[in-house]
Design an enzyme around this catalytic site. Structure first.
Site, PDB file in Angstrom:
ATOM      1  N   ASP A 150      21.231  30.445 -60.616  1.00 36.61           N
ATOM      2  CA  ASP A 150      22.289  29.533 -60.182  1.00 36.61           C
ATOM      3  C   ASP A 150      23.481  29.541 -61.157  1.00 36.61           C
ATOM      4  O   ASP A 150      23.482  30.280 -62.153  1.00 36.61           O
ATOM      5  CB  ASP A 150      21.668  28.128 -60.053  1.00 36.61           C
ATOM      6  CG  ASP A 150      22.218  27.357 -58.875  1.00 36.61           C
ATOM      7  OD1 ASP A 150      23.356  27.634 -58.469  1.00 36.61           O
ATOM      8  OD2 ASP A 150      21.500  26.466 -58.368  1.00 36.61           O
ATOM      9  N   GLU A 183      25.943  32.202 -56.991  1.00 35.02           N
ATOM     10  CA  GLU A 183      27.171  31.809 -57.681  1.00 35.02           C
ATOM     11  C   GLU A 183      28.165  31.235 -56.686  1.00 35.02           C
ATOM     12  O   GLU A 183      29.314  30.966 -57.028  1.00 35.02           O
ATOM     13  CB  GLU A 183      27.656  33.066 -58.443  1.00 35.02           C
ATOM     14  CG  GLU A 183      28.961  33.069 -59.113  1.00 35.02           C
ATOM     15  CD  GLU A 183      30.073  33.460 -58.176  1.00 35.02           C
ATOM     16  OE1 GLU A 183      31.209  33.504 -58.620  1.00 35.02           O
ATOM     17  OE2 GLU A 183      29.819  33.704 -56.973  1.00 35.02           O
ATOM     18  N   TRP A 184      27.685  31.039 -55.429  1.00 29.71           N
ATOM     19  CA  TRP A 184      28.411  30.331 -54.365  1.00 29.71           C
ATOM     20  C   TRP A 184      29.694  31.037 -53.917  1.00 29.71           C
ATOM     21  O   TRP A 184      30.567  30.412 -53.314  1.00 29.71           O
ATOM     22  CB  TRP A 184      28.741  28.882 -54.778  1.00 29.71           C
ATOM     23  CG  TRP A 184      27.670  28.198 -55.546  1.00 29.71           C
ATOM     24  CD1 TRP A 184      26.325  28.168 -55.236  1.00 29.71           C
ATOM     25  CD2 TRP A 184      27.800  27.452 -56.774  1.00 29.71           C
ATOM     26  NE1 TRP A 184      25.636  27.448 -56.186  1.00 29.71           N
ATOM     27  CE2 TRP A 184      26.517  26.997 -57.127  1.00 29.71           C
ATOM     28  CE3 TRP A 184      28.888  27.119 -57.579  1.00 29.71           C
ATOM     29  CZ2 TRP A 184      26.284  26.231 -58.278  1.00 29.71           C
ATOM     30  CZ3 TRP A 184      28.660  26.353 -58.719  1.00 29.71           C
ATOM     31  CH2 TRP A 184      27.373  25.923 -59.058  1.00 29.71           C
ATOM     32  N   GLY A 185      29.839  32.309 -54.271  1.00 33.58           N
ATOM     33  CA  GLY A 185      31.017  33.054 -53.815  1.00 33.58           C
ATOM     34  C   GLY A 185      32.282  32.757 -54.603  1.00 33.58           C
ATOM     35  O   GLY A 185      33.362  33.231 -54.250  1.00 33.58           O
ATOM     36  N   ASN A 187      33.430  33.702 -57.535  1.00 37.32           N
ATOM     37  CA  ASN A 187      34.089  34.833 -58.213  1.00 37.32           C
ATOM     38  C   ASN A 187      33.875  36.137 -57.442  1.00 37.32           C
ATOM     39  O   ASN A 187      33.715  37.199 -58.040  1.00 37.32           O
ATOM     40  CB  ASN A 187      33.563  34.974 -59.644  1.00 37.32           C
ATOM     41  CG  ASN A 187      33.905  33.769 -60.490  1.00 37.32           C
ATOM     42  OD1 ASN A 187      35.011  33.665 -61.002  1.00 37.32           O
ATOM     43  ND2 ASN A 187      32.975  32.839 -60.613  1.00 37.32           N
ATOM     44  N   ASP A 205      26.684  25.313 -50.705  1.00 39.01           N
ATOM     45  CA  ASP A 205      25.371  25.072 -50.087  1.00 39.01           C
ATOM     46  C   ASP A 205      25.457  24.749 -48.597  1.00 39.01           C
ATOM     47  O   ASP A 205      26.344  24.021 -48.157  1.00 39.01           O
ATOM     48  CB  ASP A 205      24.679  23.898 -50.781  1.00 39.01           C
ATOM     49  CG  ASP A 205      24.253  24.255 -52.190  1.00 39.01           C
ATOM     50  OD1 ASP A 205      24.601  25.351 -52.680  1.00 39.01           O
ATOM     51  OD2 ASP A 205      23.559  23.425 -52.803  1.00 39.01           O
TER      52      ASP A 205
END
Ligand code: GLA
Length: 405
Positions: A150, A183-185, A187, A205
């Site tokens: 995460d 990394e949730w997009g 970067n 999420d």
């Protein structure tokens, strides 16, 4: 002589690293499938829960349908000991991770775990920053097969470098461990994730809602879907876009919406990580999660992610090229009314796989059309497809090229 020996050792070492690198790329030739604790259970994880889920995955047919990884998300870890070793919560995991991993392996399944590139996980447990190699060695010693990693408390790190450090640490263990970049997009991990991990989250999420543009606090199914447009070029065998785990069966959507959510994730060649209580699931949830013909669209070995092909009012048409010149077409009704569709295959062209990156070119061939939720051949592409699609429903068909051979 000594120089020659040094050279040979050097050569063997690098050949070994090279071979390992190749096997790393081959770890997830199709999108990983499994179960993860977070969406349903949050921090309420325990050894008993994880064993129950492994048992259920075998008894309810999910293992046979292709699900493999049982992943404990956040909150299994409680502190570090004086030597810096990560310590699982002894109340919740009394017999420890090695025994749990052995149990999961004895069921023919694989074991996954969670950590964070920051100093703490999102739930304020110890993260792996500064302990990457020590943690990776520990995971390997336990028998871990999958790490979700995460991005909370990242404290200004460079994302690519942070994920590469843990990737190198996992590779250095010599154990095959799938690396899931979470990394949730933020970067653009699709631009650098290949070779570092096998999958990367593309968004924030997921929430258990189909269309959550009003009720914010995460993203609904349609909101995540829209963010996948254009990312199809980055996916392929061993490296997948991850639009987040499944909410199928968690209660916030209708069965129709769950069927659409699952279908769309298969069209996206998404990792299929169930996120519901496998021990208490309705027949309709089980039927959705174990539809082998739909899973075959996700797991197709060509590994091409589907793309948005057409918008016709409230209906979107998504297309995915498949092996052997087949293709999947998904007709999604995003609107609030039932829609009657009269789809002229000839007018819109029938596309089949070609070697260019877009994957399709116009074909004059005639295909058999099979409805994959009703398990029925419903015609050929010589005739228009006349279908009624309920609000938030999908019709998913496979165009079978067999007739052309
Ligand atoms: C982040 C991740 C989620 C989950 C939680 C756990 O929000 O994106 O998938 O792992 O952390 O705390």
């Amino acid at each position: 002589m000594r120089q020659n020996l040094a050279f040979i050792c050097f050569f063997i070492f690098y050949a070994g690293v090279g071979l390992y690198g190749q096997s790393f790329d081959r770890l997830a030739l199709t999108p990983p499938m499994g179960w993860n604790s977070w969406n349903k259970f949050g921090c309420n994880v325990s050894e008993k829960l994880i064993k129950d889920m492994a048992d259920a995955m075998v008894s309810n047919g999910m293992r046979d349908a292709g699900y493999q990884y049982i992943v404990i998300d956040d909150c299994w870890q409680i502190k570090r000991d004086s030597a810096g070793n990560i310590v699982p919560d002894p109340q919740r995991f009394p017999t420890g991770m090695k025994v749990l991993a052995d149990y999961i392996h004895s069921k023919g399944l694989k074991f996954g775990i969670y950590s964070c590139a920051g100093s703490m996980t999102c739930q304020h447990r110890p993260g792996s920053r500064g302990y990457q190699f020590q943690d990776a060695r520990q995971y390997a010693a336990w028998g871990v097969d999958y790490l979700k990693y995460d991005w909370c408390f990242e404290e200004g790190q460079n994302a690519k470098a942070a994920y590469k450090t843990m990737s190198d640490a996992l590779k250095a263990t010599g154990r095959s461990i799938v690396f899931s970049i979470c990394e949730w997009g933020e970067n653009k991990p699709w631009e650098w994730g290949q070779g570092i991990g096998q999958l990367w989250r593309t968004t924030n999420d997921i929430r258990d809602g189909f269309d959550m543009s009003v009720n914010w606090g995460g993203l609904g199914v349609l909101q995540i879907l829209d963010k996948q447009v254009g990312l199809e070029q980055y996916a392929g065998p061993g490296h997948w876009n991850d639009p987040d785990m499944l909410e199928v069966g968690n209660g916030g959507q209708t069965n129709t919406e769950y069927k659409s959510h699952f279908t769309l994730w298969c069209m996206l060649a998404a990792p299929l990580m169930a996120g519901n209580d496998l021990n208490n699931m309705s027949d309709s949830t089980r039927i959705i999660l174990t539809n082998k013909e739909v899973i075959a669209i996700d797991q197709d070995t060509l590994g091409l992610q589907g793309f948005k092909f057409l918008t016709m009012g409230n209906i979107e048409v998504w297309v995915k090229a498949l092996n052997d010149g087949d293709a999947a077409f998904c007709f999604l009704n995003r609107g609030n009314q039932t829609e009657d569709l009269n789809f002229d295959w000839k007018k819109h062209g029938i596309y089949h796989f070609s070697t260019d990156k877009n994957g399709f070119k116009l074909s004059k061939n005639i295909y058999q059309v099979k409805d994959l939720w009703n398990h029925k051949v419903i015609g050929t592409t010589s005739d228009n497809l006349k279908i009624r699609i309920k609000s938030h429903d999908v019709v998913l068909v496979r165009l079978n090229a067999v007739k052309n051979k």
